[in-house]
Design an enzyme around this catalytic site. Structure first.
Site, PDB file in Angstrom:
ATOM      1  N   GLU A  40       0.836  -1.193   0.000  1.00 13.94           N
ATOM      2  CA  GLU A  40       0.000   0.000   0.000  1.00 13.94           C
ATOM      3  C   GLU A  40       0.871   1.242   0.000  1.00 13.94           C
ATOM      4  O   GLU A  40       2.102   1.154   0.123  1.00 13.94           O
ATOM      5  CB  GLU A  40      -0.952  -0.012   1.204  1.00 13.94           C
ATOM      6  N   HIS A  55      -8.906   9.964   4.173  1.00 18.14           N
ATOM      7  CA  HIS A  55      -8.592   8.915   3.206  1.00 18.14           C
ATOM      8  C   HIS A  55      -8.779   9.486   1.807  1.00 18.14           C
ATOM      9  O   HIS A  55      -9.807  10.103   1.514  1.00 18.14           O
ATOM     10  CB  HIS A  55      -9.505   7.701   3.411  1.00 18.14           C
ATOM     11  N   ASP A  71     -16.099   9.301  21.411  1.00 15.46           N
ATOM     12  CA  ASP A  71     -16.561   9.157  22.794  1.00 15.46           C
ATOM     13  C   ASP A  71     -15.410   8.962  23.785  1.00 15.46           C
ATOM     14  O   ASP A  71     -15.369   9.582  24.846  1.00 15.46           O
ATOM     15  CB  ASP A  71     -17.526   7.964  22.904  1.00 15.46           C
TER      16      ASP A  71
END
Length: 547
Positions: free
Chosen positions: A113, A238, A217
């Site tokens: 990647e 992204h 959270d």
């Protein structure tokens, strides 16, 4: 109502489930998740998990790629620790039943990647997260010491400082107040150790490929309890999410570019060679800014990811889920490029934690995306996130187990949740309106490209909304929507505050006012102290009071 356990785990992605399984043989585990157990960011992860499994690769090469992608802000000791721990941690996943893809020789089918020098990504086709989540959920559901609480959302942490209990000179975490969404009652969860594994905060932005649960959270409740946060300005966008009105920012895996896909403008021009020597395999921050610039410069709504030069068999074999999903939206990636745009994806900052995942609050651990461990620096290298989650879950579990016999159960003096004079709200529209305004404000002013003027505008509006929410919060009974709104507003303010402090451009933080890196003044973390905590300074930290 009170629930007592040895370990409280909030979150059920790769980090939370791994930690729960690692400690469950030695004690009772309360596993809390605000939706179903498998509704997680891990479940959506496509590309894979990075680790050194090839003889051509090395730990040193993986470490170098991580540090370069992180714009030299990663902590070298943490990078070495995580990368060297990778093979052992991945073997634990395999032992729990994770089936990674293999080639015809039955060796692991490693892919590559953006930002990686070698093929080192283990994957399960293009549904790696789904396979990992499946195996870990099955293992958790079989374990007799783990009790699952689905559709429960944490409200706030319980600490010794908060309830006025003296635990030496340090603040200790004793558990959490949790809203049972089924009965709409707040339950007191008491535990010797609390692990926050709540994931990221992509829903702070209008456009994100995160699941709806990613409302920050853990960062919010940790900071309110006194835990320090670090590097919140580094939100990764992204580069390639599906551009379609009904796709809800479906992510197109980094692995598609890793296997040869080319980014093109609408006119067919392959533009990445203009931005980086690695072209389409450049780190994500560079690719996202390049796409953003091309769209603005040419007035286009999207760019296109082209893998049509690969055979039909190759595409279907390597990317079955992406291929099927695109077909569902009328896009055949075998014969036409995929329209893509950037979207908020991964929070590289979070609750500041040490080499065992512990925060500055004793017995409060942050693991996975909720944490800032020092691994990612200013930009996460692709597929290092699942690796970080499983490695730190293992390390946090190990230190907790070593302290188990010396750590007493929480004292009986912990008060039950008190709703006071709060009443049911008849103005839910206020929650919905503020939720939308925060996310639009963050997208417009605190996105891929920033400026001091935009950031200050965002801060002014967020402060006003936060005052409105705080008043609303204390006057009306809790709902899941109100808790999440309170949290995304807190996280939004922390992101803006951190961004205003960094007067340079580095990694994911790019500002037109300071377009260059400034190693002399800013080669260190940006740290904001936890609420009501004293300021501490160190060589690698900028620490600020809460304004």
């Amino acid at each position: 109502m009170k629930i007592v356990s040895d370990f409280l785990v909030i979150g059920t992605g790769i980090a939370g489930l791994t930690y729960a399984l690692k400690v469950a043989d030695r004690g009772t585990v309360a596993l809390v998740t605000k939706r179903d157990i498998d509704v997680t960011a891990t479940q959506l992860a496509q590309g894979g998990i990075a680790s050194v499994f090839s003889t051509e690769d090395s730990f040193a090469d993986h470490a170098r790629d991580t540090i370069v992608a992180g714009s030299y802000l990663s902590h070298p000791d943490i990078v070495d620790l995580v990368i060297s721990s990778g093979p052992k941690s991945i073997q634990a996943l395999i032992d729990w039943g994770v089936n990674f893809s293999r080639n015809d020789n039955q060796q692991y089918d490693l892919t590559r990647e953006g930002g990686h020098s070698f093929r080192r990504i283990l994957h399960a086709k293009d549904s790696t997260g789904r396979e990992i989540e499946r195996a870990l959920v099955e293992a958790v559901m079989r374990h007799p010491n783990i009790i699952l609480y689905q559709h429960h959302i944490a409200v706030d942490l319980i600490t010794s400082a908060k309830i006025g209990l003296a635990c030496s000179t340090k603040n200790h975490c004793l558990g959490a107040y949790v809203l049972d969404k089924n009965s709409n009652t707040v339950i007191t969860f008491e535990a010797r150790f609390t692990a926050l594994a709540t994931g990221g905060a992509g829903k702070v932005y209008l456009y994100t490929c995160n699941p709806d649960i990613a409302t920050g959270d853990g960062v919010a409740i940790g900071w309110r309890a006194g835990a320090h946060v670090a590097n919140m300005e580094f939100m990764q966008f992204h580069p390639t999410t599906l551009y379609h009105p009904h796709a809800k920012s479906f992510l197109i895996s980094e692995a598609v570019r890793g296997e040869g896909a080319i980014l093109r403008r609408a006119d067919g021009y392959a533009f990445m060679a203009d931005y980086h020597p690695l072209k389409d395999l450049a780190p994500r921050d560079i690719v996202a800014r390049a796409i953003d610039n091309e769209m603005k410069k040419h007035g286009d709504d999207c760019v296109f990811l082209d893998i049509t030069h690969k055979s039909t068999e190759y595409i279907i074999d390597h990317f079955p889920m992406i291929h099927e999903t695109c077909l569902g939206y009328g896009i055949d990636m075998k014969v036409e490029p995929i329209p893509v745009v950037p979207a908020a994806h991964y929070l590289c900052g979070g609750l500041q934690s040490d080499a065992h995942g512990e925060t500055n609050i004793t017995n409060l651990f942050a693991i996975g995306e909720v944490a800032c461990t020092g691994l990612h620096g200013a930009n996460r290298l692709a597929s290092n996130s699942l690796l970080e989650g499983v490695v730190f879950a293992d390390r946090a579990a190990a230190i907790c187990l070593s302290r188990l016999e010396q750590t007493p159960t929480p004292p009986a003096v912990i008060p039950a949740w008190d709703s006071g004079d709060a009443t049911d709200s008849d103005e839910e529209v206020i929650v919905a309106h503020n939720w939308d305004e925060i996310r639009r404000c963050m997208w417009n002013y605190v996105g891929i490209v920033r400026s001091d003027k935009r950031l200050q505008r965002a801060m002014n509006r967020i402060k006003l909304i936060q005052r409105e929410i705080n008043e609303y919060y204390w006057n009306f009974l809790l709902t899941s929507d109100l808790i999440e709104l309170r949290n995304i507003t807190t996280v939004a303010r922390l992101i803006v505050q951190s961004a205003l402090m960094r007067k340079e451009s580095r990694g994911l933080h790019y500002t037109i006012d300071y377009p260059e890196k400034d190693d002399e003044r800013f080669l260190h973390d940006t740290v904001i102290r936890g609420l009501n905590q004293p300021i501490k300074e160190s060589r690698r930290q900028i620490v600020t009071a809460n304004k």
